[in-house]
Enzyme design. Structure first.
Site, PDB file in Angstrom:
ATOM      1  N   GLU A   1      12.516   4.422   6.439  1.00  0.00           N
ATOM      2  CA  GLU A   1      13.544   4.236   7.051  1.00  0.00           C
ATOM      3  C   GLU A   1      13.837   2.650   7.264  1.00  0.00           C
ATOM      4  OE1 GLU A   1      15.550   5.920  11.270  1.00  0.00           O
ATOM      5  OE2 GLU A   1      13.640   6.146  10.769  1.00  0.00           O
TER       6      GLU A   1
ATOM      7  N   CYS B   1      16.728   9.064   6.764  1.00  0.00           N
ATOM      8  CA  CYS B   1      15.961  10.419   7.115  1.00  0.00           C
ATOM      9  C   CYS B   1      16.774  11.566   6.992  1.00  0.00           C
ATOM     10  CB  CYS B   1      15.490  10.186   8.543  1.00  0.00           C
ATOM     11  SG  CYS B   1      14.072  10.962   9.360  1.00  0.00           S
TER      12      CYS B   1
ATOM     13  N   ILE C   1      16.490  13.228   2.175  1.00  0.00           N
ATOM     14  CA  ILE C   1      15.067  13.404   2.778  1.00  0.00           C
ATOM     15  C   ILE C   1      14.604  14.700   3.008  1.00  0.00           C
ATOM     16  CG2 ILE C   1      13.644  12.607   4.655  1.00  0.00           C
ATOM     17  CD1 ILE C   1      14.412  10.334   2.640  1.00  0.00           C
ATOM     18  N   GLY C   2      15.675  15.737   3.157  1.00  0.00           N
ATOM     19  CA  GLY C   2      15.177  17.222   3.244  1.00  0.00           C
ATOM     20  C   GLY C   2      16.380  17.879   3.947  1.00  0.00           C
ATOM     21  N   SER C   3      16.487  17.577   5.176  1.00  0.00           N
ATOM     22  CA  SER C   3      17.066  18.615   6.042  1.00  0.00           C
ATOM     23  C   SER C   3      18.651  18.323   5.914  1.00  0.00           C
ATOM     24  CB  SER C   3      16.960  18.648   7.443  1.00  0.00           C
ATOM     25  OG  SER C   3      17.157  17.480   8.032  1.00  0.00           O
TER      26      SER C   3
ATOM     27  N   HIS D   1      21.318   8.182  11.983  1.00  0.00           N
ATOM     28  CA  HIS D   1      21.162   8.266  13.482  1.00  0.00           C
ATOM     29  C   HIS D   1      22.795   8.096  13.915  1.00  0.00           C
ATOM     30  CE1 HIS D   1      17.256   7.540  12.792  1.00  0.00           C
ATOM     31  NE2 HIS D   1      16.897   8.234  13.795  1.00  0.00           N
TER      32      HIS D   1
ATOM     33  N   ARG E   1      12.360  22.933  34.010  1.00  0.00           N
ATOM     34  CA  ARG E   1      13.156  21.953  33.303  1.00  0.00           C
ATOM     35  C   ARG E   1      14.411  21.750  33.985  1.00  0.00           C
ATOM     36  NH1 ARG E   1      14.326  23.222  27.090  1.00  0.00           N
ATOM     37  NH2 ARG E   1      14.080  25.359  28.091  1.00  0.00           N
ATOM     38  N   GLU E   2      13.991  22.052  35.420  1.00  0.00           N
ATOM     39  CA  GLU E   2      15.339  21.808  36.583  1.00  0.00           C
ATOM     40  C   GLU E   2      16.009  20.276  36.344  1.00  0.00           C
ATOM     41  OE1 GLU E   2      12.240  24.507  38.597  1.00  0.00           O
ATOM     42  OE2 GLU E   2      12.421  22.955  37.120  1.00  0.00           O
ATOM     43  N   LEU E   3      15.309  19.125  36.200  1.00  0.00           N
ATOM     44  CA  LEU E   3      15.649  17.833  35.957  1.00  0.00           C
ATOM     45  C   LEU E   3      16.579  17.710  34.756  1.00  0.00           C
ATOM     46  CD1 LEU E   3      15.874  15.160  37.392  1.00  0.00           C
ATOM     47  CD2 LEU E   3      13.592  14.616  36.011  1.00  0.00           C
TER      48      LEU E   3
END
Length: 792
Positions: free
Chosen positions: A666, A727, A432-434, A695, A16-18
């Site tokens: 949503e 969400c 929603i849960g978390s 968000h 995952r260098e990029l």
């Protein structure tokens, strides 16, 4: 001699260098020159991998600093005017601002690339859009490959697909009106490639596999008649589905070759062979570019040999699509067990397979006898392994009856029993849960995973976090609580780790978008649940409160969609296995006293096939899988489901057929517009439209959420309406979360009071309407990134 090539290679790097270089650049820890140097090293490495395996050409132009559609938009000079940028002088900083936004402008819209889990940036077009050219990065990459002595084959997304995937925010604007100007831009690109001595250019037109109206099919004729006048030979590439019904028409296009996907649509070979002009090459995608299983090389050779006899040198071999969708290399999978690893092939290993196929066809099987024997052994191992086929799972599947997918009573009867059991107010509030995953939570999970703390200490820390979440919810006045999911790293991986039939890689990363990479789990065998997964946690959380506590589960289709899935049985069969495992958990939660159970399905729509003719078959088994997971409980147990930001209107009958007692969706970013389809459809069950956007860190006012609820009540009777965020709140901080939820509860209570004061049993507008503050934005068929949290 059959030629070998690929349509594209993963750009992120095997470590995952990029990603890390991008994020360092965004933080200001790396210069643009340093980021460019990392990118150049990756390109050279990936080209060398192709050259070392004897591929006839190397793919260039498949690299992108963020996204290939965004890079093409920049190359064409079609940047959104709202950013005020000069395409010819575009810097990497400005390029990233298009993708990530800046202080003045939000980012360009992002949506799924066809039916994959990769996201692209959607071009913004209108009548004033021009295609006068942009930065020379695309040409510089071709020059790099040529300077290394490689035969470069640049890759471009085709003009028709580019327009099809674009959007206009001008009502009634026909994007096809821009085709003549767009083609001038493409011709300039091809002219520059010709001047460099490029022989072949790959032009990707996956839109040819879609249901296209006549005007869009005509656009192919117009486009390729114009591009034929330019220089290099053109390989028109299709993938992700069949293009057989357009084969005759496509074969008449003035191009020099075609690529078709024989993994997704093997049946299309005959149609293309029959239609292929005598001068054209046919590239066959015979290695799966979207999944990680080793290819059965002998089976593929049996398919290829008759084609080689007919086409000779006009036969090309390739993966089905770009290898962007699979991890880079198995080399760093040091902890993966030997047997499972022997069944897998990531991008680098797929290059090896492609090389073997080419050499077998061109030089004979004896030259690659060892590789063919290894392929045979891997296939035999998978077929014989007791880890793959479990007799008990097979017996249980065979015993599934149609009635198992039905609740005991219809919704109208169930809901009355649930109301009596739960005693919830009108407009019940929930989440929603978390809840926020704090640094302390992440550190606790990491310490436990590294063995720095024991199981007992880990459990104590997680329970302390659950107790905090419960206290906060009670203080806020929420009606139905959640435990907050402090113990969960991801909504798929968490369950997969506890199910038999799942495996996990260390470095199986693939790009989702930009620097965001995901590491999907691997479903390698029959799936079953050896023991309860969430019951102890849910029971503990419920013991802390007298209010209903939701059990939180991920649904079978989302588990399927966000995994690499075994390819030796139909996906529908794997979905049923997942459904039975989740059904067991649902029933155990009910036995433990959990009266509300949520089964999330944010990825339901993502699984839709590209062609509408195939939708019904998919929705039938997908909905059946959900119902099978949810229908083992008594009437008084309430089943919820959650779906993220998506276009629901065209699948509303299927959503209704899921028969969840409550669906949360949503909707705040569309100012409740998405809800209108549920009203027009007369959706029969209860529904919780999201009243604020999780968000954004912005805390919406009570009044703003009241206005959204007013609008929701015009569509859904208040008796069937729930109040919740869009969400899960995993990515937010506690301060903003508590403030937003406090306002949400206040908005619900204010509306209850207005309804009570009026004695309203049906909704009539209770106040002067006001424009909802949430601005409507275009929406696509995607789960939101808050749900897809198995990313890094």
């Amino acid at each position: 001699m059959a030629r070998t090539h690929i349509l594209g290679f993963p750009r992120i790097g095997e470590r995952r260098e990029l990603k890390f270089a991008q994020e360092a650049f965004w933080r200001g820890d790396r210069t643009e020159a340093e980021l460019r140097d990392v990118a150049a090293q990756l390109r050279r490495r990936h080209w060398q991998l192709q050259a070392d395996r004897g591929l006839d050409t190397v793919a260039t132009g498949d690299f992108a600093y963020y996204d290939q559609m965004l890079s093409l938009t920049a190359l064409l000079g079609a940047l959104p005017r709202r950013f005020g940028l000069d395409p010819a002088r575009l810097t990497l900083t400005q390029y990233f601002e298009l993708a990530r936004g800046n202080r003045e402008q939000p980012a360009m819209e992002m949506t799924k690339w066809f039916d994959t889990n990769y996201h692209y940036l959607v071009p913004e077009l209108d009548a004033e859009t021009t295609f006068d050219g942009g930065p020379a990065w695309f040409f510089e990459e071709a020059d790099e490959a040529l300077a290394l002595g490689l035969r470069a084959r640049p890759v471009l997304i085709g003009p028709v697909t580019y327009l099809w995937l674009s959007k206009s925010h001008v009502a009634g604007f026909d994007r096809l009106a821009l085709l003549p100007q767009l083609l001038q831009g493409y011709r300039r690109i091809l002219d520059q490639l010709k001047a460099r001595g490029i022989e072949w250019v790959q032009i990707d037109e996956p839109a040819l596999c879609l249901d296209l109206e006549p005007a869009w099919l005509d656009a192919f004729d117009t486009a390729y008649a114009a591009l034929r006048e330019a220089g290099p030979k053109l390989l028109l590439a299709t993938y992700f589905d069949t293009a057989a019904d357009h084969a005759q028409r496509a074969a008449a296009l003035p191009v020099d070759g075609f690529h078709i996907d024989l993994v997704r649509a093997p049946e299309q070979l005959a149609a293309w062979q029959a239609a292929l002009p005598a001068h054209a090459v046919l590239s066959l995608g015979v290695i799966d570019g979207r999944n990680i299983w080793r290819t059965d090389l002998r089976r593929v050779l049996d398919t290829l040999r008759p084609v080689q006899a007919a086409l000779g040198e006009r036969l090309w071999l390739a993966p089905s699509c770009s290898l962007l969708h699979v991890p880079v290399s198995l080399a760093h999978e040091v902890r993966l067990d030997v047997e499972l690893k022997s069944w897998l092939a990531f991008a680098t290993e797929k290059l090896d397979e492609l090389s073997v196929l080419g050499r077998a066809l061109n030089q004979g099987d004896a030259v690659v006898a060892e590789a063919l024997a290894a392929s045979d052994a891997a296939q035999a191992s998978r077929r014989a392994s007791r880890r793959v086929v479990n007799p008990r799972v097979q017996q249980r599947l065979a015993a599934v009856s149609a009635g198992m997918a039905d609740r005991a009573s219809p919704f109208a009867e169930r809901i009355e029993r649930q109301r009596q059991a739960l005693q919830l107010p009108l407009l019940p509030t929930t989440t929603i849960g978390s809840f926020p995953q704090t640094a302390a939570i992440r550190q606790t999970r990491a310490a436990f995973k590294r063995g720095e703390i024991g199981a007992l200490e880990y459990l104590e820390r997680i329970r302390a976090e659950i107790a905090v979440a419960v206290r906060k919810q009670e203080a806020l006045g929420l009606d139905v609580l959640v435990h907050g999911e402090a113990e969960r790293n991801d909504m798929v991986e968490y369950f997969g780790e506890q199910l038999c039939g799942y495996g996990f890689t260390e470095n199986g990363w693939v790009q989702s978008y930009g620097s965001r990479c995901v590491k999907p789990p691997v479903i390698y065998g029959d799936v079953y649940r050896p023991e309860p997964m969430t019951v102890d946690t849910a029971r503990y959380a419920q013991s802390l409160t007298e209010r209903p506590m939701k059990g939180m589960l991920t649904g079978p289709i989302t588990m399927l969609q966000w995994s690499f899935v075994r390819d030796d049985q139909p996906r529908a069969t794997t979905a049923r296995q997942l459904a039975l495992a989740i059904r067991d958990e649902v029933c155990d939660l009910e036995q433990a006293g959990i009266r509300v159970i949520q089964i999330d399905e944010p990825a339901l729509r993502e699984g839709l096939p590209l062609r509408r003719a195939d939708w019904d078959a998919y929705l039938d088994w997908a909905v059946t899988a959900f119902r099978l997971s949810a229908s083992g409980v008594q009437d008084q147990t309430q089943i919820h489901t959650h779906m993220c930001y998506a276009e629901f209107n065209d699948i509303l009958p299927a959503i209704a057929a899921m028969d969840a007692d409550v669906i949360t969706i949503e909707t705040s970013r569309s100012a409740m517009e998405l809800l209108e389809g549920f009203g027009d459809f007369d959706y029969p069950n209860e529904i919780g439209p999201g009243v604020y956007d999780i968000h954004s860190p912005r805390v919406p006012s009570v009044q703003a959420m009241e206005r959204l609820l007013d609008r929701a009540c015009e569509v859904v009777p208040p008796q069937r309406l729930w109040v919740n965020p869009d969400c899960g709140l995993k990515t937010r901080g506690w301060e903003e979360t508590e403030a937003a939820l406090a306002n949400m509860v206040s908005a619900a209570r204010a509306l209850r009071a207005r309804l009570s004061a009026r004695g309203a049993t049906t909704w009539k507008r209770l106040s002067k309407p006001a424009a909802a503050t949430a601005a409507a934005v275009p929406h696509a068929g995607n789960a939101c990134t808050a749900c897809a949290t198995h990313a890094n």
